[in-house]
Design a protein around this motif. Structure first.
Motif, PDB file in Angstrom:
ATOM      1  N   ILE A  46       1.025  -0.216   6.830  1.00 57.67           N
ATOM      2  CA  ILE A  46       1.219  -0.937   5.569  1.00 57.67           C
ATOM      3  C   ILE A  46       2.660  -0.671   5.120  1.00 57.67           C
ATOM      4  O   ILE A  46       2.985   0.436   4.688  1.00 57.67           O
ATOM      5  N   ALA A  47       3.510  -1.671   5.224  1.00 57.30           N
ATOM      6  CA  ALA A  47       4.949  -1.486   4.996  1.00 57.30           C
ATOM      7  C   ALA A  47       5.360  -1.989   3.614  1.00 57.30           C
ATOM      8  O   ALA A  47       4.602  -2.649   2.905  1.00 57.30           O
ATOM      9  N   TYR A  48       6.616  -1.656   3.255  1.00 51.71           N
ATOM     10  CA  TYR A  48       7.224  -2.189   2.034  1.00 51.71           C
ATOM     11  C   TYR A  48       8.160  -3.338   2.383  1.00 51.71           C
ATOM     12  O   TYR A  48       8.764  -3.363   3.466  1.00 51.71           O
TER      13      TYR A  48
ATOM     14  N   ASN B 267       0.912  -5.403   7.266  1.00 54.15           N
ATOM     15  CA  ASN B 267       1.044  -5.920   5.908  1.00 54.15           C
ATOM     16  C   ASN B 267       2.362  -5.426   5.325  1.00 54.15           C
ATOM     17  O   ASN B 267       2.860  -4.366   5.679  1.00 54.15           O
ATOM     18  N   GLU B 268       2.910  -6.249   4.412  1.00 48.78           N
ATOM     19  CA  GLU B 268       4.166  -5.884   3.754  1.00 48.78           C
ATOM     20  C   GLU B 268       4.004  -6.112   2.255  1.00 48.78           C
ATOM     21  O   GLU B 268       3.621  -7.193   1.816  1.00 48.78           O
TER      22      GLU B 268
ATOM     23  N   ASN C  75       0.045  -1.725  -4.737  1.00 45.66           N
ATOM     24  CA  ASN C  75      -0.670  -2.649  -3.856  1.00 45.66           C
ATOM     25  C   ASN C  75      -0.916  -2.024  -2.489  1.00 45.66           C
ATOM     26  O   ASN C  75      -1.992  -2.193  -1.896  1.00 45.66           O
ATOM     27  N   SER C  76       0.087  -1.317  -1.989  1.00 44.44           N
ATOM     28  CA  SER C  76      -0.082  -0.639  -0.702  1.00 44.44           C
ATOM     29  C   SER C  76      -1.189   0.399  -0.775  1.00 44.44           C
ATOM     30  O   SER C  76      -2.002   0.543   0.155  1.00 44.44           O
ATOM     31  N   LYS C  77      -1.255   1.117  -1.880  1.00 47.55           N
ATOM     32  CA  LYS C  77      -2.290   2.140  -2.072  1.00 47.55           C
ATOM     33  C   LYS C  77      -3.682   1.523  -1.965  1.00 47.55           C
ATOM     34  O   LYS C  77      -4.576   2.090  -1.328  1.00 47.55           O
ATOM     35  N   ALA C  78      -3.870   0.364  -2.595  1.00 44.97           N
ATOM     36  CA  ALA C  78      -5.184  -0.278  -2.570  1.00 44.97           C
ATOM     37  C   ALA C  78      -5.594  -0.628  -1.144  1.00 44.97           C
ATOM     38  O   ALA C  78      -6.756  -0.420  -0.747  1.00 44.97           O
TER      39      ALA C  78
ATOM     40  N   GLY D 182      -4.969   0.527   6.898  1.00 42.54           N
ATOM     41  CA  GLY D 182      -3.854   1.083   7.639  1.00 42.54           C
ATOM     42  C   GLY D 182      -3.263   2.303   6.970  1.00 42.54           C
ATOM     43  O   GLY D 182      -3.786   2.816   5.964  1.00 42.54           O
ATOM     44  N   LEU D 183      -2.164   2.759   7.529  1.00 46.10           N
ATOM     45  CA  LEU D 183      -1.425   3.924   7.043  1.00 46.10           C
ATOM     46  C   LEU D 183      -0.130   3.454   6.385  1.00 46.10           C
ATOM     47  O   LEU D 183       0.471   2.464   6.816  1.00 46.10           O
ATOM     48  N   GLY D 184       0.284   4.169   5.341  1.00 44.10           N
ATOM     49  CA  GLY D 184       1.553   3.830   4.705  1.00 44.10           C
ATOM     50  C   GLY D 184       2.079   4.993   3.890  1.00 44.10           C
ATOM     51  O   GLY D 184       1.358   5.961   3.620  1.00 44.10           O
ATOM     52  N   TRP D 185       3.351   4.890   3.505  1.00 47.84           N
ATOM     53  CA  TRP D 185       3.987   5.960   2.722  1.00 47.84           C
ATOM     54  C   TRP D 185       3.844   5.663   1.227  1.00 47.84           C
ATOM     55  O   TRP D 185       4.198   4.570   0.764  1.00 47.84           O
ATOM     56  N   LEU D 186       3.326   6.634   0.491  1.00 44.45           N
ATOM     57  CA  LEU D 186       3.108   6.487  -0.941  1.00 44.45           C
ATOM     58  C   LEU D 186       3.654   7.703  -1.685  1.00 44.45           C
ATOM     59  O   LEU D 186       3.645   8.824  -1.155  1.00 44.45           O
TER      60      LEU D 186
END
Length: 313
Positions: free
Chosen positions: A208-210, A236-237, A243-246, A253-257
């Motif tokens: 899950i990207a920015y 996803n971007e 939004n990424s957290k949700a 997926g995995l992402g940086w928060l």
């Protein structure tokens, strides 16, 4: 009809003397008499019985006086309210920030301001700023669309270029971390783990990207993305960490928060950190302002805030 004529008439009704009323209204007697005459012409009736000593109001004048005093009092009250509102607006400070900081940092910080008597109630948060991207924040600050910018900071961000020290100044309010975050599997471990890349059924980690124009994307691009391998695939971007957290929490997926944004979920075991310290990115939380902001209240507020911050070693 001019509104000042109403105060003229009230003064004349109170003093019952043209000369004393003119002095009270700080005009010459001829000017004052002319204004009373104009008022009578506007009303179409005589308001003053000039043949009596002292002067007396005509019956129409007595009726008019009641409305005149009421209108004059309402006008003064309205003027006072408008001036107070204008003063309040002048003392308001508009703050722009991201959704992540709005939800995770701002509430506690505003409580600190209130406890320190610095002026929490004078901060007007621009909620539309929550949807801005990257340089839109710095542009808004430098163009005067906001007085204050609350932002994450990292050397990899472009803020130092966009908000150079000749044009802007800042205070460091705190620190945070950008962590790789994953939902949990049935055993309570990270469903996606950077230490174990082949953890998905498809042999890769959904990422899950920015959006590449966001400030956090600038950090990830320089700090950890060079170490991505082929197993980390963007699915996803997003432009907002919220939004990424949700999506991450739903297991997509995995992402940086930011750690502060997910601290509660980490404590409850709803989310897990999906990588060791080598994947963690330190962030500062900074408050920026323009050096040459014409709002004098901002200078006083900024000095009070600066004095309240304990130097960090």
């Amino acid at each position: 009809m001019e509104l000042r004529w109403l105060d003229d008439f009230c003064a004349l009704a109170r003093t019952r003397h043209f000369s004393r009323a003119a002095d009270e209204r700080h005009v010459s007697q001829p000017t004052f008499s002319r204004r009373i005459k104009l008022l009578e012409e506007e009303m179409g009736v005589l308001l003053i019985d000039r043949n009596s000593l002292p002067l007396q109001l005509t019956p129409a004048g007595e009726v008019f006086l009641v409305s005149c005093e009421d209108i004059s009092a309402r006008l003064r009250q309205t003027k006072s309210q408008c001036q107070a509102l204008d003063q309040q607006q002048q003392e308001q400070l508009t703050l722009a920030t991201s959704q992540a900081l709005l939800l995770s940092f701002l509430p506690a910080w505003r409580q600190q301001l209130e406890n320190s008597n610095i002026g929490n109630d004078q901060l007007d948060v621009n909620l539309s700023a929550c949807n801005w991207l990257g340089s839109e924040y710095s542009q808004a600050l430098m163009q005067g669309q906001c007085d204050l910018l609350l932002s994450y900071w990292h050397p990899a961000m472009q803020l130092d270029v966009e908000l150079n020290e000749q044009e802007a100044m800042y205070l460091t309010l705190g620190h945070d971390q950008l962590l790789p975050i994953s939902a949990c599997d049935k055993q309570g471990s990270p469903a996606f783990n950077l230490s174990k890349p082949k953890t998905s059924s498809r042999g890769h980690i959904p990422y899950i990207a920015y959006h590449d124009q966001t400030l956090l994307a600038q950090v990830i691009t320089t700090q950890v993305q060079p170490w991505f391998d082929g197993n980390l695939v963007m699915v996803n971007e997003n432009s907002q960490a919220v939004n990424s957290k949700a999506l991450i929490q739903e297991g997509f997926g995995l992402g940086w928060l930011p750690k502060s944004l997910v601290q509660s979920e980490l404590d409850q075991g709803l989310l897990q950190v999906a990588g060791d310290n080598s994947w963690h990115i330190g962030l500062q939380i900074r408050l920026y302002r323009r050096r040459h902001n014409a709002n004098s209240h901002l200078d006083r507020w900024w000095q009070a805030l600066q004095a309240s911050i304990t130097p960090q070693g």
